[in-house]
Design an enzyme around this catalytic site. Structure first.
Site, PDB file in Angstrom:
ATOM      1  N   ASP A 132      -5.419  -3.374  -2.291  1.00 16.83           N
ATOM      2  CA  ASP A 132      -4.397  -3.048  -1.290  1.00 16.83           C
ATOM      3  C   ASP A 132      -3.642  -4.286  -0.793  1.00 16.83           C
ATOM      4  O   ASP A 132      -4.232  -5.237  -0.297  1.00 16.83           O
ATOM      5  CB  ASP A 132      -5.111  -2.367  -0.119  1.00 16.83           C
ATOM      6  CG  ASP A 132      -4.152  -1.683   0.835  1.00 16.83           C
ATOM      7  OD1 ASP A 132      -3.143  -2.290   1.203  1.00 16.83           O
ATOM      8  OD2 ASP A 132      -4.436  -0.532   1.222  1.00 16.83           O
ATOM      9  N   SER A 163       0.832  -1.205   0.000  1.00 14.64           N
ATOM     10  CA  SER A 163       0.000   0.000   0.000  1.00 14.64           C
ATOM     11  C   SER A 163       0.870   1.261   0.000  1.00 14.64           C
ATOM     12  O   SER A 163       1.729   1.410  -0.856  1.00 14.64           O
ATOM     13  CB  SER A 163      -0.964  -0.042   1.194  1.00 14.64           C
ATOM     14  OG  SER A 163      -1.993   0.912   1.049  1.00 14.64           O
TER      15      SER A 163
END
Length: 288
Positions: free
Chosen positions: A154, A40
């Site tokens: 993510d 991320s």
């Protein structure tokens, strides 16, 4: 004295990822970074550093005003995510250019999650920005990426602190920075002009959150869908992070309190960067 070589692992945590910037600035004073793995925002900050563009990115985010933020928010009609992210990616492309991961001067891995197969995906070659975009697709906020039959979101969903990709790196130590620490946020002295800018940007963030609540038609007064998703992801990531660290313990763990900011508090760049610097100094002062 020759610096020790380190593998640097940068954890996920949304806006708290700005802390990685301050942390890296302190770490590179004492160590030579040879490998980077991130999920991320950790993948984003790590990728920018690996490409030699972190300082340019830092200057950009610290210089954003309320109008700039509004221009970056391309609200999506895709129910899979609130923001399409094309405008942010366009700016990042201007900063990064067309960079191949395999041409970076560091071993680099961006970790994403394939929802279709319930597995983590390691990007270690190919277009750097495409790998970053897949890794930062925060569920409910950024729309996911479809690539080669995968539905990518993510990387922190399955591996919020990806130490494993650095295990084969020829480094002396592994330093990992988790954005899921406990405790209170340290106090940071913020310049007056920065406070004024943050106040305006906070209004923008509130408006974005309100828009999200309208889109998802959530009329509860205390907790809204976007809040619940955020809290659920953080709880899951904390459990996963503890599990992952047990299997692949880093030599040095720097923990940034998750209380410093919410996942979407991107308007707090100055404060979060300085907290990252402060917490890193606290850990390193007795080691270097």
């Amino acid at each position: 004295m020759k610096k020790k070589k380190i593998s640097l692992v940068l954890g996920s945590g949304g806006a708290r990822g700005y802390a990685h910037i301050g942390a890296i600035e302190e770490i590179e004073k004492h160590f030579e970074i040879v490998a980077i793995s991130g999920a991320s925002m950790g993948a984003l900050i790590g990728g920018l550093y690996a490409a030699g563009k972190l300082k340019e990115y830092q200057e950009w985010v610290l210089g954003l005003d309320a109008f700039d933020v509004m221009k970056l928010l391309d609200f999506s009609f895709d129910k899979r995510g609130l923001v399409g992210g094309d405008r942010v990616m366009k700016k990042l492309r201007q900063i990064l250019g067309n960079v191949k991961i395999e041409n970076l001067p560091y071993d680099y891995t961006a970790v994403a999650t394939d929802l279709k197969r319930n597995r983590e995906i390691w990007f270690q070659e190919g277009d750097l920005l495409e790998a970053i975009r897949a890794s930062i697709a925060i569920p409910s906020f950024f729309t996911p990426i479809e690539k080669d039959g995968m539905l990518l979101i993510d990387g922190g969903v399955l591996n919020p602190l990806p130490v494993a990709p650095t295990m084969s790196s020829p480094s002396d130590l592994t330093i990992a920075i988790s954005l899921l620490g406990e405790g209170k946020a340290p106090k940071i002295k913020i310049p007056k002009d920065v406070k004024q800018k943050v106040s305006k940007l906070e209004t923008i963030v509130t408006n974005v959150t309100d828009k999200a609540r309208q889109i998802f038609k959530d009329e509860q007064e205390d907790y809204h869908l976007i809040d619940i998703v955020d809290m659920a992801i953080e709880s899951m990531q904390k459990t996963l992070s503890n599990y992952r660290i047990g299997g692949y313990p880093p030599d040095i763990l720097i923990e940034i309190p998750k209380s410093i900011a919410g996942t979407l508090d991107f308007h707090k760049a100055y404060e979060i960067i300085e907290i990252g610097r402060k917490k890193t100094l606290e850990v390193l002062k007795d080691l270097v």
